[in-house]
Design an enzyme around this catalytic site. Structure first.
Site, PDB file in Angstrom:
ATOM      1  NE  ARG A  12      -2.611  -0.781   3.647  1.00  0.00           N
ATOM      2  CZ  ARG A  12      -3.005   0.055   4.605  1.00  0.00           C
ATOM      3  NH1 ARG A  12      -3.817   1.057   4.322  1.00  0.00           N
ATOM      4  NH2 ARG A  12      -2.600  -0.110   5.843  1.00  0.00           N
ATOM      5  N   GLY A  13       0.311   2.351  -0.395  1.00  0.00           N
ATOM      6  CA  GLY A  13       0.962   3.648  -0.255  1.00  0.00           C
ATOM      7  C   GLY A  13       2.332   3.713  -0.913  1.00  0.00           C
ATOM      8  CB  THR A  86       0.452   8.009  12.024  1.00  0.00           C
ATOM      9  OG1 THR A  86      -0.730   7.636  11.306  1.00  0.00           O
ATOM     10  CG2 THR A  86       1.512   8.499  11.059  1.00  0.00           C
ATOM     11  CG  MET A 142       1.885  20.418  15.607  1.00  0.00           C
ATOM     12  SD  MET A 142       1.380  22.157  15.678  1.00  0.00           S
ATOM     13  CE  MET A 142       0.314  22.137  17.106  1.00  0.00           C
ATOM     14  N   GLY A 143       1.941  16.871  17.486  1.00  0.00           N
ATOM     15  CA  GLY A 143       1.010  15.742  17.351  1.00  0.00           C
ATOM     16  C   GLY A 143       1.701  14.438  17.049  1.00  0.00           C
ATOM     17  CE1 TYR A 147       5.109   8.070  10.905  1.00  0.00           C
ATOM     18  CE2 TYR A 147       6.229  10.165  10.621  1.00  0.00           C
ATOM     19  CZ  TYR A 147       5.719   9.007  10.084  1.00  0.00           C
ATOM     20  OH  TYR A 147       5.813   8.779   8.726  1.00  0.00           O
ATOM     21  N   GLY A 178       8.587  13.951   2.393  1.00  0.00           N
ATOM     22  CA  GLY A 178       7.688  14.927   2.993  1.00  0.00           C
ATOM     23  C   GLY A 178       6.287  14.354   2.975  1.00  0.00           C
ATOM     24  CE1 TYR A 179       2.056  15.872   6.954  1.00  0.00           C
ATOM     25  CE2 TYR A 179       4.183  16.964   6.739  1.00  0.00           C
ATOM     26  CZ  TYR A 179       3.144  16.510   7.528  1.00  0.00           C
ATOM     27  OH  TYR A 179       3.193  16.681   8.891  1.00  0.00           O
ATOM     28  CB  ILE A 180       3.850  10.960   0.046  1.00  0.00           C
ATOM     29  CG1 ILE A 180       5.350  11.267   0.303  1.00  0.00           C
ATOM     30  CG2 ILE A 180       3.658  10.273  -1.303  1.00  0.00           C
ATOM     31  CD1 ILE A 180       6.005  12.225  -0.663  1.00  0.00           C
TER      32      ILE A 180
HETATM   33  N1  CAA Z   1       0.842  21.480  11.382  1.00  0.00           N
HETATM   34  C1  CAA Z   1       0.446  22.665  11.899  1.00  0.00           C
HETATM   35  N2  CAA Z   1      -0.520  22.773  12.802  1.00  0.00           N
HETATM   36  C2  CAA Z   1      -1.120  21.659  13.238  1.00  0.00           C
HETATM   37  C3  CAA Z   1      -0.755  20.382  12.759  1.00  0.00           C
HETATM   38  C4  CAA Z   1       0.254  20.339  11.775  1.00  0.00           C
HETATM   39  N3  CAA Z   1       0.651  19.181  11.222  1.00  0.00           N
HETATM   40  N4  CAA Z   1      -1.500  19.457  13.367  1.00  0.00           N
HETATM   41  C5  CAA Z   1      -2.316  20.109  14.204  1.00  0.00           C
HETATM   42  N5  CAA Z   1      -2.093  21.430  14.112  1.00  0.00           N
HETATM   43  C6  CAA Z   1      -2.806  22.499  14.832  1.00  0.00           C
HETATM   44  C7  CAA Z   1      -4.291  22.507  14.489  1.00  0.00           C
HETATM   45  O1  CAA Z   1      -4.541  23.241  13.290  1.00  0.00           O
HETATM   46  C8  CAA Z   1      -4.874  23.176  15.698  1.00  0.00           C
HETATM   47  O2  CAA Z   1      -4.639  24.556  15.625  1.00  0.00           O
HETATM   48  P1  CAA Z   1      -5.828  25.588  15.986  1.00  0.00           P
HETATM   49  O3  CAA Z   1      -6.221  25.259  17.385  1.00  0.00           O
HETATM   50  O4  CAA Z   1      -5.202  26.929  15.812  1.00  0.00           O
HETATM   51  O5  CAA Z   1      -6.922  25.294  14.989  1.00  0.00           O
HETATM   52  C9  CAA Z   1      -4.002  22.659  16.836  1.00  0.00           C
HETATM   53  O6  CAA Z   1      -2.783  22.188  16.220  1.00  0.00           O
HETATM   54  C10 CAA Z   1      -4.613  21.510  17.577  1.00  0.00           C
HETATM   55  O7  CAA Z   1      -5.027  20.537  16.626  1.00  0.00           O
HETATM   56  P2  CAA Z   1      -6.446  19.824  16.735  1.00  0.00           P
HETATM   57  O8  CAA Z   1      -7.553  20.816  17.039  1.00  0.00           O
HETATM   58  O9  CAA Z   1      -6.608  18.959  15.517  1.00  0.00           O
HETATM   59  O10 CAA Z   1      -6.214  18.949  18.065  1.00  0.00           O
HETATM   60  P3  CAA Z   1      -6.664  17.480  18.350  1.00  0.00           P
HETATM   61  O11 CAA Z   1      -6.199  17.147  19.746  1.00  0.00           O
HETATM   62  O12 CAA Z   1      -8.107  17.282  17.983  1.00  0.00           O
HETATM   63  O13 CAA Z   1      -5.841  16.595  17.277  1.00  0.00           O
HETATM   64  C11 CAA Z   1      -3.883  15.829  16.162  1.00  0.00           C
HETATM   65  C12 CAA Z   1      -4.437  16.656  17.313  1.00  0.00           C
HETATM   66  C13 CAA Z   1      -4.322  14.364  16.332  1.00  0.00           C
HETATM   67  C14 CAA Z   1      -2.384  15.934  16.258  1.00  0.00           C
HETATM   68  C15 CAA Z   1      -4.444  16.328  14.801  1.00  0.00           C
HETATM   69  O14 CAA Z   1      -4.352  17.751  14.735  1.00  0.00           O
HETATM   70  C16 CAA Z   1      -3.620  15.784  13.659  1.00  0.00           C
HETATM   71  O15 CAA Z   1      -3.819  14.634  13.264  1.00  0.00           O
HETATM   72  N6  CAA Z   1      -2.703  16.614  13.123  1.00  0.00           N
HETATM   73  C17 CAA Z   1      -1.811  16.215  12.048  1.00  0.00           C
HETATM   74  C18 CAA Z   1      -0.470  15.818  12.617  1.00  0.00           C
HETATM   75  C19 CAA Z   1       0.419  15.508  11.452  1.00  0.00           C
HETATM   76  O16 CAA Z   1       0.931  16.393  10.783  1.00  0.00           O
HETATM   77  N7  CAA Z   1       0.607  14.211  11.190  1.00  0.00           N
HETATM   78  C20 CAA Z   1       1.350  13.790  10.029  1.00  0.00           C
HETATM   79  C21 CAA Z   1       0.692  12.548   9.497  1.00  0.00           C
HETATM   80  S1  CAA Z   1       1.364  12.084   7.899  1.00  0.00           S
HETATM   81  C22 CAA Z   1       2.800  11.371   8.275  1.00  0.00           C
HETATM   82  O17 CAA Z   1       3.197  11.184   9.387  1.00  0.00           O
HETATM   83  C23 CAA Z   1       3.642  10.976   7.086  1.00  0.00           C
HETATM   84  C24 CAA Z   1       4.918  11.684   7.096  1.00  0.00           C
HETATM   85  O18 CAA Z   1       5.954  11.080   7.376  1.00  0.00           O
HETATM   86  C25 CAA Z   1       4.963  13.116   6.686  1.00  0.00           C
END
Ligand code: CAA
Length: 241
Positions: A12-13, A86, A142-143, A147, A178-180
């Site tokens: 996948r992916g 994740t 953040m978050g 990971y 990066g983000y794919i």
């Molecule tokens: N970049 C910038 N800001 C982010 C962010 C990010 N990646 N993720 C969350 N934020 C911000 C939100 O916009 C929010 O800001 P505001 O309050 O100003 O609106 C704040 O952080 C809090 O976020 P949530 O309201 O969504 O808080 P939550 O507790 O409901 O959820 C979370 C938190 C689970 C981390 C969710 O925000 C999330 O899934 N964020 C994405 C995190 C991320 O970037 N993951 C990457 C996944 S892809 C990957 O990992 C592949 C790779 O290698 C690149």
């Protein structure tokens, strides 16, 4: 006879694109997967690449899976450690389970897999290990305390092992996508993706899995024999090391 390549999370992916690219480059490819039988079956039917199910966080299962591939296809000469998960949460909400699942798969999984092909690669004086890390292991996210820690660990692992493998003609490199545009990234809340992430990517779009797969094919090739311990960054300009 063409070389054998094993791709974890290879159905996948990004992993599926890597499996296909290596197959098209002439490798005999085996694709590992952990859970999604339906997707794995569809991938196998579409590509002809054999698929093997086990969990990379389980050392014994990795040993059994690799032994099966080596008896059915041949010794693994190229290992692509791509499998990753994740469990995103802000740190104050992150559970020990979310921490351990990500570390066990995304970091310990590299030990579990690589350890079992390493002796064979040393004995044959050839090997290619390509570890799929992440931009978020380089810059933190953040978050993603779990990971980011695991993916940064993958880079340290790569650099240490590169030094050990060099004398035996085994290269060990990392790619930081990066983000794919995969299911993993599309699982990020849409608002966060559109308002917070994509605007930070200078090329203005998500990457494509094939763009990472081409990096892997290069690092696996004989042409890349002088490249080891390196980190190849492919993130649309989002972050420079
Ligand atoms: N970049 C910038 N800001 C982010 C962010 C990010 N990646 N993720 C969350 N934020 C911000 C939100 O916009 C929010 O800001 P505001 O309050 O100003 O609106 C704040 O952080 C809090 O976020 P949530 O309201 O969504 O808080 P939550 O507790 O409901 O959820 C979370 C938190 C689970 C981390 C969710 O925000 C999330 O899934 N964020 C994405 C995190 C991320 O970037 N993951 C990457 C996944 S892809 C990957 O990992 C592949 C790779 O290698 C690149």
């Amino acid at each position: 006879m063409s070389r054998v390549a094993l791709v974890t999370g290879g159905t996948r992916g990004i992993g599926a694109a890597i499996s296909v690219a290596l197959k098209n480059a002439g490798y005999r490819v085996a694709a590992n997967y952990a859970g999604n039988d339906e997707k794995a079956r569809a991938f196998h039917e579409a590509t002809g690449v054999p698929v093997f199910k086990w969990d990379v966080s389980d050392y014994a299962a990795c040993g059994e899976g690799i032994a099966r591939i080596e008896s059915e296809i041949g010794p693994v000469e190229v290992l692509v450690n791509n499998a990753g998960i994740t469990r995103d949460a802000m740190f104050h909400k992150m559970t020990p389970q979310q921490w351990h699942e990500v570390i066990n798969t995304n970091l310990t999984g590299l030990f579990n897999m690589t350890h079992q092909v390493w002796t064979g690669m040393r004995d044959r004086s050839f090997g290619r290990i390509v570890n799929i890390s992440s931009i978020n292991g380089q810059k933190g996210q953040m978050g993603q305390a779990n990971y980011s820690a695991a993916k940064a660990g993958d880079l340290g692992f790569t650099k240490a092992l590169a030094q050990e493998g060099a004398a035996k003609n085994i290269t060990v490199n990392a790619i930081c996508p990066g983000y794919i545009g995969t299911e993993m990234v599309l699982a990020v809340p849409e608002k966060v993706l559109n308002e917070r992430i994509i605007p930070q990517i200078p090329v203005g779009r998500l990457g494509e899995p094939e763009e990472i797969a081409r990096c892997v094919t290069f690092l696996a090739s004989d042409d890349a024999g002088f490249i080891t311990g390196s980190t190849l960054t492919a993130n649309g300009g989002q972050f420079f090391v």
